[in-house]
Design an enzyme around this catalytic site. Structure first.
Site, mmCIF file in Angstrom:
data_model
loop_
_atom_site.group_PDB
_atom_site.id
_atom_site.type_symbol
_atom_site.label_atom_id
_atom_site.label_comp_id
_atom_site.label_asym_id
_atom_site.label_seq_id
_atom_site.Cartn_x
_atom_site.Cartn_y
_atom_site.Cartn_z
ATOM 1 N N PRO A 10 0.795 -1.225 0.000
ATOM 2 C CA PRO A 10 0.000 0.000 0.000
ATOM 3 C C PRO A 10 0.828 1.276 0.000
ATOM 4 O O PRO A 10 1.887 1.351 0.619
ATOM 5 C CB PRO A 10 -0.836 -0.116 1.278
ATOM 6 C CG PRO A 10 -0.142 -1.101 2.127
ATOM 7 C CD PRO A 10 0.583 -2.028 1.208
ATOM 8 N N ASN A 11 0.315 2.228 -0.728
ATOM 9 C CA ASN A 11 0.836 3.592 -0.841
ATOM 10 C C ASN A 11 2.108 3.709 -1.671
ATOM 11 O O ASN A 11 2.566 4.822 -1.921
ATOM 12 C CB ASN A 11 1.045 4.236 0.537
ATOM 13 C CG ASN A 11 -0.245 4.330 1.304
ATOM 14 O OD1 ASN A 11 -1.237 4.825 0.785
ATOM 15 N ND2 ASN A 11 -0.252 3.824 2.521
ATOM 16 N N ARG A 18 4.864 11.112 -2.069
ATOM 17 C CA ARG A 18 4.619 10.910 -0.636
ATOM 18 C C ARG A 18 5.940 10.918 0.138
ATOM 19 O O ARG A 18 6.834 10.118 -0.133
ATOM 20 C CB ARG A 18 3.913 9.566 -0.441
ATOM 21 C CG ARG A 18 3.693 9.208 0.988
ATOM 22 C CD ARG A 18 2.969 7.848 1.096
ATOM 23 N NE ARG A 18 3.037 7.390 2.455
ATOM 24 C CZ ARG A 18 3.644 6.284 2.850
ATOM 25 N NH1 ARG A 18 4.205 5.489 1.972
ATOM 26 N NH2 ARG A 18 3.665 5.956 4.123
ATOM 27 N N TYR A 23 11.360 8.718 1.236
ATOM 28 C CA TYR A 23 11.320 7.756 0.143
ATOM 29 C C TYR A 23 11.955 8.248 -1.158
ATOM 30 O O TYR A 23 12.059 7.487 -2.109
ATOM 31 C CB TYR A 23 9.869 7.336 -0.129
ATOM 32 C CG TYR A 23 9.216 6.732 1.080
ATOM 33 C CD1 TYR A 23 9.627 5.497 1.568
ATOM 34 C CD2 TYR A 23 8.206 7.400 1.760
ATOM 35 C CE1 TYR A 23 9.043 4.944 2.691
ATOM 36 C CE2 TYR A 23 7.616 6.853 2.879
ATOM 37 C CZ TYR A 23 8.037 5.622 3.349
ATOM 38 O OH TYR A 23 7.467 5.084 4.467
ATOM 39 N N ASN A 74 8.014 -5.682 -1.194
ATOM 40 C CA ASN A 74 8.001 -4.516 -0.311
ATOM 41 C C ASN A 74 6.562 -4.429 0.184
ATOM 42 O O ASN A 74 5.711 -3.828 -0.465
ATOM 43 C CB ASN A 74 8.406 -3.247 -1.054
ATOM 44 C CG ASN A 74 8.454 -2.049 -0.136
ATOM 45 O OD1 ASN A 74 7.916 -2.069 0.962
ATOM 46 N ND2 ASN A 74 9.089 -0.980 -0.593
ATOM 47 N N ALA A 77 3.303 -0.986 4.738
ATOM 48 C CA ALA A 77 2.711 -1.030 6.082
ATOM 49 C C ALA A 77 2.283 -2.437 6.487
ATOM 50 O O ALA A 77 2.262 -2.758 7.681
ATOM 51 C CB ALA A 77 1.515 -0.084 6.156
ATOM 52 N N ASP A 87 1.587 -15.704 6.278
ATOM 53 C CA ASP A 87 1.149 -17.074 6.019
ATOM 54 C C ASP A 87 1.213 -17.414 4.530
ATOM 55 O O ASP A 87 1.623 -18.519 4.161
ATOM 56 C CB ASP A 87 -0.263 -17.299 6.553
ATOM 57 C CG ASP A 87 -0.317 -17.419 8.068
ATOM 58 O OD1 ASP A 87 0.756 -17.570 8.704
ATOM 59 O OD2 ASP A 87 -1.431 -17.362 8.618
ATOM 60 N N GLU A 98 12.640 -9.555 1.373
ATOM 61 C CA GLU A 98 11.838 -8.460 1.933
ATOM 62 C C GLU A 98 12.630 -7.175 1.701
ATOM 63 O O GLU A 98 13.801 -7.088 2.067
ATOM 64 C CB GLU A 98 11.620 -8.691 3.424
ATOM 65 C CG GLU A 98 10.901 -7.557 4.117
ATOM 66 C CD GLU A 98 10.819 -7.755 5.629
ATOM 67 O OE1 GLU A 98 10.453 -6.769 6.302
ATOM 68 O OE2 GLU A 98 11.123 -8.847 6.136
ATOM 69 N N HIS A 100 12.765 -2.816 1.801
ATOM 70 C CA HIS A 100 12.247 -1.526 2.276
ATOM 71 C C HIS A 100 13.133 -0.419 1.728
ATOM 72 O O HIS A 100 14.364 -0.526 1.759
ATOM 73 C CB HIS A 100 12.224 -1.475 3.803
ATOM 74 C CG HIS A 100 11.358 -2.536 4.384
ATOM 75 N ND1 HIS A 100 9.986 -2.448 4.365
ATOM 76 C CD2 HIS A 100 11.667 -3.728 4.940
ATOM 77 C CE1 HIS A 100 9.488 -3.546 4.909
ATOM 78 N NE2 HIS A 100 10.483 -4.339 5.255
ATOM 79 N N ILE A 101 12.518 0.625 1.238
ATOM 80 C CA ILE A 101 13.250 1.751 0.671
ATOM 81 C C ILE A 101 14.021 2.496 1.759
ATOM 82 O O ILE A 101 15.186 2.836 1.598
ATOM 83 C CB ILE A 101 12.282 2.684 -0.086
ATOM 84 C CG1 ILE A 101 11.733 1.944 -1.315
ATOM 85 C CG2 ILE A 101 12.957 3.994 -0.473
ATOM 86 C CD1 ILE A 101 10.585 2.647 -2.008
ATOM 87 N N SER A 102 13.353 2.746 2.878
ATOM 88 C CA SER A 102 14.010 3.446 3.991
ATOM 89 C C SER A 102 14.635 2.426 4.938
ATOM 90 O O SER A 102 14.302 1.234 4.907
ATOM 91 C CB SER A 102 12.990 4.300 4.755
ATOM 92 O OG SER A 102 12.070 3.472 5.449
ATOM 93 N N ARG A 107 13.750 4.493 12.004
ATOM 94 C CA ARG A 107 12.466 5.178 12.089
ATOM 95 C C ARG A 107 11.786 4.878 13.417
ATOM 96 O O ARG A 107 12.371 4.250 14.305
ATOM 97 C CB ARG A 107 11.606 4.774 10.895
ATOM 98 C CG ARG A 107 12.298 5.202 9.576
ATOM 99 C CD ARG A 107 11.500 4.975 8.365
ATOM 100 N NE ARG A 107 10.260 5.725 8.411
ATOM 101 C CZ ARG A 107 9.210 5.464 7.656
ATOM 102 N NH1 ARG A 107 9.262 4.474 6.783
ATOM 103 N NH2 ARG A 107 8.125 6.184 7.734
#
Length: 144
Positions: A10-11, A18, A23, A74, A77, A87, A98, A100-102, A107
């Protein structure tokens, strides 16, 4: 040809707009173009998807079970909230990265506990949008 699913939560469709201080200014369309170009160079095919809906991400993981050699995800959230995605990922037998950009560990505390990491083969965080390119190269090696 090995297919790698690149799944985005999401997002992430708002990348470039954003919170660019976190990001960056690169859009998801830019990332997709990079992945398509790099995949061709690496002899891979990619299935690149983004959804703001948990069920669609789960359906993509289910599709990957028969169509993919590996998954780069990615989950955004959903990383911290979705047992359902965890699952689903457990049912995929190939390598899973997995992404993540940041750097989520720099954080707020809410971003420190990933559910997805429990099933990930590898975790990448903090490389910015370039992390997708690194993940694709790593996946090329992991699926040989």
């Amino acid at each position: 040809m090995r297919t790698i699913f690149v799944l985005n939560g999401p997002n992430l469709n708002l990348l470039g707009e954003r919170e660019p201080d976190i990001y960056g200014h690169t859009t998801l369309a830019d990332i997709r173009r990079w992945c398509e170009s790099d995949a061709e160079e690496l002899g891979l095919a990619i299935d690149f998807r983004q959804s703001n809906f948990e069920g669609e991400i789960i359906e993509a993981i289910h599709a990957a079970r028969k169509d993919a050699a590996g998954i780069i995800i990615n989950p955004a959230a959903y990383t911290f909230t979705s047992i359902a995605i965890l699952d689903a990922l457990k049912t995929f037998n190939g390598p899973k990265i997995e992404l993540h950009i940041s750097n989520v560990h720099q954080r707020e505390e809410i971003y420190h506990k990933s559910l997805v990491s429990k099933t990930a083969t590898a975790v990448m965080a903090g490389f910015g949008a370039y992390g997708y390119r690194l993940a694709l190269r790593a996946m090329a090696e992991m699926t040989r």
